[in-house]
Design a protein around this motif. Structure first.
Motif, PDB file in Angstrom:
ATOM      1  N   ASN A 118       0.810  -1.234   0.000  1.00 26.52           N
ATOM      2  CA  ASN A 118       0.000   0.000   0.000  1.00 26.52           C
ATOM      3  C   ASN A 118       0.836   1.273   0.000  1.00 26.52           C
ATOM      4  OD1 ASN A 118      -2.397  -1.552   0.131  1.00 26.52           O
ATOM      5  ND2 ASN A 118      -2.185  -1.700   2.358  1.00 26.52           N
ATOM      6  N   LEU A 119       2.129   1.157  -0.268  1.00 27.11           N
ATOM      7  CA  LEU A 119       2.994   2.333  -0.340  1.00 27.11           C
ATOM      8  C   LEU A 119       3.699   2.367  -1.695  1.00 27.11           C
ATOM      9  CD1 LEU A 119       4.771   2.239   3.155  1.00 27.11           C
ATOM     10  CD2 LEU A 119       3.042   3.905   2.426  1.00 27.11           C
ATOM     11  N   ASN A 120       3.977   3.555  -2.162  1.00 23.81           N
ATOM     12  CA  ASN A 120       4.771   3.719  -3.373  1.00 23.81           C
ATOM     13  C   ASN A 120       6.250   3.619  -3.049  1.00 23.81           C
ATOM     14  OD1 ASN A 120       5.387   4.255  -6.085  1.00 23.81           O
ATOM     15  ND2 ASN A 120       5.546   6.450  -5.683  1.00 23.81           N
ATOM     16  N   ARG A 121       6.634   4.242  -1.922  1.00 21.78           N
ATOM     17  CA  ARG A 121       8.028   4.203  -1.461  1.00 21.78           C
ATOM     18  C   ARG A 121       8.067   4.130   0.060  1.00 21.78           C
ATOM     19  NH1 ARG A 121      10.448   9.461  -4.001  1.00 21.78           N
ATOM     20  NH2 ARG A 121       8.249  10.057  -3.871  1.00 21.78           N
ATOM     21  N   LEU A 122       9.122   3.522   0.573  1.00 20.97           N
ATOM     22  CA  LEU A 122       9.336   3.435   2.016  1.00 20.97           C
ATOM     23  C   LEU A 122      10.790   3.762   2.309  1.00 20.97           C
ATOM     24  CD1 LEU A 122       8.498   2.661   4.927  1.00 20.97           C
ATOM     25  CD2 LEU A 122       9.006   0.279   4.344  1.00 20.97           C
TER      26      LEU A 122
END
Length: 283
Positions: free
Chosen positions: A162-166
């Motif tokens: 559910n994230l584009n980047r971390l």
């Protein structure tokens, strides 16, 4: 909270926690759930706890739905109350909060709007990520070990779902006797920076309460540190980590450590974090 006689409550022993007592009362006409504050020093945080329950059940249609929501909130807050002791937060939790506050301080210094920062601060909500700026997640770690490592407390922390980047930020600090910062001094610094914005200051103070930082415990938060290094890593699918999809069924709350040398190739420039919410950073 009153319910009809036919309604059943979960096993309350699982929901007992420090400073609060939860028990049922039965009469001829109804069943009642009582939530009592036992430690008056926790009244501010208890008020937020009750407010959270009331907000969550406000739109419940059935009694069963209201009970389910109530005990979901109780479970969440049990985690908080259980980490508060009568000598303040443990040193481990202090360091976790210190890391998050150092990051908040750096974003304020970079000119990021305070309400954007505080609304992105997920730590007080017991989220897997410390901060979420839209589809960008930030996980913050702080260590004072002479042999630094990344200590991951559960399988959700480095999950990119559910994230584009971390991004993962590691603050390496050392204990000092002077010319450093304490948990109290960092809180004071941020409060001063927020002093011209009443809503942001109120939100910040509320978030601190949710993390267990209570004014009555301030005497325990004078351990002094000094920053040595700050590392920022881009967490990609190749980053060494354990995530939920890799675990056998029934295994959860997996904690583990990562050697710094193992993630050297994922390091990015620290200054890039100032532009994270603008989506300008790249690996």
């Amino acid at each position: 909270m009153s319910f009809s006689k036919m309604m059943e409550f979960p096993e309350l022993n699982k929901y007992r926690f420090k400073g609060v007592e939860i028990f049922p009362v039965e009469t001829e006409d109804f069943r009642e759930l009582n939530i009592y504050l036992l430690d008056n020093d926790l009244k501010d945080i208890f008020s937020l706890f009750i407010q959270n329950i009331l907000e969550d059940i406000a739109e419940s249609i059935t009694e069963k739905e209201a009970i389910t929501k109530t005990f979901n909130v109780i479970s969440k807050w049990k985690k908080l109350f259980d980490k508060i002791n009568f000598n303040g937060l443990s040193l481990e939790y202090q360091k976790g909060l210190l890391g998050e506050l150092l990051f908040i301080n750096s974003l304020l210094d970079a000119g990021i709007e305070s309400d954007v920062i505080l609304n992105a601060w997920m730590g007080p909500d017991f989220d897997d990520k410390d901060f979420r700026f839209g589809d960008i997640g930030i996980e913050v770690k702080l260590t004072s070990s002479k042999h630094p490592k990344l200590k991951i407390t559960n399988e959700g922390q480095l999950d990119i779902q559910n994230l584009n980047r971390l991004f993962l930020i590691l603050y390496i600090v050392e204990h000092v006797q002077g010319n450093g910062f304490t948990l109290n001094s960092l809180v004071s610094q941020i409060r001063i920076k927020l002093s011209s914005n009443f809503n942001s200051l109120s939100l910040f103070n509320e978030r601190l309460l949710l993390l267990g930082y209570l004014q009555i415990d301030e005497e325990y938060y004078n351990t002094m540190f000094r920053s040595k290094e700050i590392y920022t890593y881009a967490v990609t699918s190749e980053f060494p980590r354990i995530i939920k999809s890799q675990l056998p069924s029934g295994i959860y709350d997996t904690s583990y450590s990562i050697e710094i040398s193992a993630v050297e190739n994922f390091k990015i420039e620290q200054s890039i974090t100032n532009n994270l919410i603008n989506g300008k950073s790249s690996h």
